[in-house]
Scaffold this motif. Structure first.
Motif, mmCIF file in Angstrom:
data_model
loop_
_atom_site.group_PDB
_atom_site.id
_atom_site.type_symbol
_atom_site.label_atom_id
_atom_site.label_comp_id
_atom_site.label_asym_id
_atom_site.label_seq_id
_atom_site.Cartn_x
_atom_site.Cartn_y
_atom_site.Cartn_z
ATOM 1 N N TRP A 350 0.852 -1.187 0.000
ATOM 2 C CA TRP A 350 0.000 0.000 0.000
ATOM 3 C C TRP A 350 0.886 1.234 0.000
ATOM 4 C CZ3 TRP A 350 -0.166 3.945 3.676
ATOM 5 C CH2 TRP A 350 -1.171 4.905 3.459
ATOM 6 N N GLY A 351 0.480 2.247 -0.777
ATOM 7 C CA GLY A 351 1.231 3.498 -0.758
ATOM 8 C C GLY A 351 2.589 3.354 -1.410
ATOM 9 N N PRO A 352 3.682 3.648 -0.679
ATOM 10 C CA PRO A 352 5.023 3.610 -1.276
ATOM 11 C C PRO A 352 5.339 2.246 -1.872
ATOM 12 C CG PRO A 352 5.082 4.670 0.877
ATOM 13 C CD PRO A 352 3.703 4.102 0.722
ATOM 14 N N PRO A 353 6.045 2.212 -3.014
ATOM 15 C CA PRO A 353 6.387 0.932 -3.653
ATOM 16 C C PRO A 353 7.588 0.278 -2.982
ATOM 17 C CG PRO A 353 7.288 2.718 -4.941
ATOM 18 C CD PRO A 353 6.521 3.361 -3.808
ATOM 19 N N PHE A 354 7.554 0.227 -1.661
ATOM 20 C CA PHE A 354 8.671 -0.308 -0.887
ATOM 21 C C PHE A 354 8.162 -1.302 0.155
ATOM 22 C CE2 PHE A 354 10.227 4.228 -1.571
ATOM 23 C CZ PHE A 354 10.997 3.898 -2.682
ATOM 24 N N ARG A 355 8.989 -2.304 0.415
ATOM 25 C CA ARG A 355 8.818 -3.190 1.568
ATOM 26 C C ARG A 355 10.203 -3.427 2.150
ATOM 27 N NH1 ARG A 355 4.801 -6.526 3.305
ATOM 28 N NH2 ARG A 355 2.766 -6.268 2.356
ATOM 29 N N LEU A 356 10.349 -3.125 3.420
ATOM 30 C CA LEU A 356 11.653 -3.259 4.065
ATOM 31 C C LEU A 356 11.525 -4.168 5.279
ATOM 32 C CD1 LEU A 356 14.618 -2.400 4.117
ATOM 33 C CD2 LEU A 356 13.959 -0.450 5.545
ATOM 34 N N LEU A 357 12.166 -5.332 5.215
ATOM 35 C CA LEU A 357 12.121 -6.347 6.275
ATOM 36 C C LEU A 357 10.695 -6.818 6.537
ATOM 37 C CD1 LEU A 357 14.730 -4.895 8.807
ATOM 38 C CD2 LEU A 357 15.096 -6.400 6.837
ATOM 39 N N ALA A 358 9.867 -6.767 5.517
ATOM 40 C CA ALA A 358 8.484 -7.268 5.592
ATOM 41 C C ALA A 358 8.081 -7.742 4.204
ATOM 42 C CB ALA A 358 7.539 -6.178 6.096
ATOM 43 N N PRO A 359 8.728 -8.806 3.696
ATOM 44 C CA PRO A 359 8.484 -9.235 2.306
ATOM 45 C C PRO A 359 7.056 -9.704 2.081
ATOM 46 C CG PRO A 359 9.737 -10.897 3.499
ATOM 47 C CD PRO A 359 9.674 -9.689 4.383
ATOM 48 N N PRO A 360 6.522 -9.512 0.874
ATOM 49 C CA PRO A 360 5.156 -9.964 0.575
ATOM 50 C C PRO A 360 5.087 -11.485 0.554
ATOM 51 C CG PRO A 360 6.250 -9.240 -1.432
ATOM 52 C CD PRO A 360 7.181 -8.904 -0.300
ATOM 53 N N GLU A 361 3.877 -12.003 0.727
ATOM 54 C CA GLU A 361 3.751 -13.457 0.810
ATOM 55 C C GLU A 361 2.452 -13.985 0.213
ATOM 56 O OE1 GLU A 361 2.499 -15.405 4.585
ATOM 57 O OE2 GLU A 361 2.875 -13.422 5.499
ATOM 58 N N ILE A 362 2.535 -15.225 -0.257
ATOM 59 C CA ILE A 362 1.393 -16.104 -0.474
ATOM 60 C C ILE A 362 1.532 -17.191 0.588
ATOM 61 C CG2 ILE A 362 0.348 -17.798 -2.017
ATOM 62 C CD1 ILE A 362 1.560 -16.218 -4.360
ATOM 63 N N THR A 363 0.462 -17.536 1.257
ATOM 64 C CA THR A 363 0.539 -18.528 2.316
ATOM 65 C C THR A 363 -0.230 -19.778 1.921
ATOM 66 O OG1 THR A 363 0.389 -16.625 3.800
ATOM 67 C CG2 THR A 363 0.492 -18.793 4.808
#
Length: 405
Positions: A350-363
């Protein structure tokens, strides 16, 4: 309350950037005023992007979204980098005992800018690397002839100006590679009105797991416009569960609305009504609920609750803030002897096109008799106030034990 606090902190961050740049570069006052005007303009772009999206300015809204939200992310990363640079200077002062030389300001600025760029590149790449988390859920219930049921969860995909067709196609490829029996979306599939115009309904509807696709609404479906968001999700092939349950072979799926969709307290009352209406027929029950909140006593009426919403903060160290409101913040939690809560980090951003130490996932959840116990951590879970409590009362915290004795 949250929005004024955010705007205040966001504004102070811009003041810090102005101060660091003007001091480090030794700018004269005309240049300082020009820099201040430029920072003010950049600071307003996220709010302008939101306004353009609501007014239906597609291409212009997309341009301002990329500028504004990227800038907002860079502001946070700059502040973090600046704190690191100041720490370096403080250690240097303690070791040498001498005050920083005038050139140290320029060195500090160079360190800050270098760290900001490095963090931004890493966070931008991490946003695109979807991890597949696989979790075993043991049960004594019959889940069908195969003996193991595979449930794939996506959450907080945020289709919109920042997450378009290419990202959805990459997500679907990962899902097809694992061939789940059922796919569920736990809210915020859509980010905003711009998401309704992204040409992804055809590719999403082509995903046809054996037992179907099911979804619940999150807060962003409501922001985008609930009626068009529901129509969009249905065109994508999802069965949207709004305070109701559906049974497929070996599995019962319950879905409840996000609180934003109704009047205060209505969501909790609907959830209690739906859960109390379930028959105790030994069917494995999954509750889809966007926010990781568990109603007192509800944990005995389902086997697995799947939630999202927190993004694990999305950009470190924001996770410390989201954890204050949602102690069940990320991962698997044991609620009762045989029930669990899983909180996804989210599949998009959401918002900024960044993820830092919180990678996206499929579970992926592999449910069946004899599956190894994952040993979900025991932790307090933020619960909504009990049904009938005074509206506007603060959330309560209920600590659940595993009740093995």
């Amino acid at each position: 309350m949250i929005f004024p606090v955010f705007v205040t902190l966001y504004g102070l961050a811009h003041v810090l950037i102005w101060h660091v740049l003007t001091a480090g570069l030794g700018l004269p006052w005309p240049a300082r005023l020009g820099l201040g005007a430029a920072l003010a303009g950049l600071g307003l772009t996220p709010f302008l992007a939101r306004r353009l999206d609501r007014r239906g300015f597609g291409i212009l809204g997309r341009v301002f979204s990329w500028i504004g939200y990227t800038w907002a992310g860079l502001v946070l990363l700059f502040v973090m980098a600046r704190l690191a640079a100041d720490l370096v200077l403080a250690v240097s002062f303690l070791l040498t005992g001498a005050p920083p030389a005038p050139a140290a300001r320029l060195v500090s600025l160079a360190i800050t800018l270098g760290l900001t760029v490095a963090l931004a590149l890493y966070a931008f790449i991490e946003r695109s690397r979807i991890r597949v988390e696989t979790i075993d859920i043991p049960t004594t219930k019959d889940v069908g002839p195969s003996g193991v049921l595979c449930i794939a969860q996506v959450s907080d995909v945020h289709i919109g100006s920042m997450n378009g067709r290419r990202r959805i196609e990459a997500l679907l490829k990962r899902l097809r590679d694992h061939d789940p029996d059922v796919v569920v979306s736990t809210g915020d599939l859509i980010d905003s009105r711009a998401g309704l115009a992204v040409p992804v309904t055809e590719v999403l509807s082509a995903l046809k797991p054996r037992l179907g696709k099911f979804a619940v609404i999150g807060n962003h479906e409501c922001y985008a416009g609930l009626a068009p968001a529901l129509a969009f999700m249905e065109r994508c092939g999802f069965v949207v569960l709004r305070n109701c349950a559906v049974t497929v072979p070996g599995l019962r799926i319950v879905g409840v609305d996000d609180p934003v969709a109704g009047r205060p307290g209505e969501s909790a009352r609907n959830e209690v009504r739906v859960l109390r209406g379930l028959s105790s027929d030994g069917v494995f029950t999954v509750l889809l609920k966007h926010r990781p909140e568990v109603l007192p006593g509800a944990e005995t009426r389902f086997d697995l609750q799947l939630s999202g919403h927190t993004h694990k903060g999305q950009i470190f160290p924001l996770g410390f803030l989201t954890r204050l409101y949602y102690p069940a913040h990320d991962g698997l939690f044991r609620l009762a002897r045989a029930s669990y809560l899983y909180v996804s980090r989210g599949t998009g951003a959401w918002g900024p096109p960044f993820r830092l130490l919180a990678p996206p996932e499929i579970t992926l959840f592999r449910v069946g008799p004899g599956r190894p116990d994952p040993g979900g951590q025991l932790a307090p879970v933020v619960s909504l106030a009990p049904v009938g409590a005074k509206e506007g009362s603060a959330p309560t915290v209920t600590a659940f034990s595993d009740r093995r004795s």
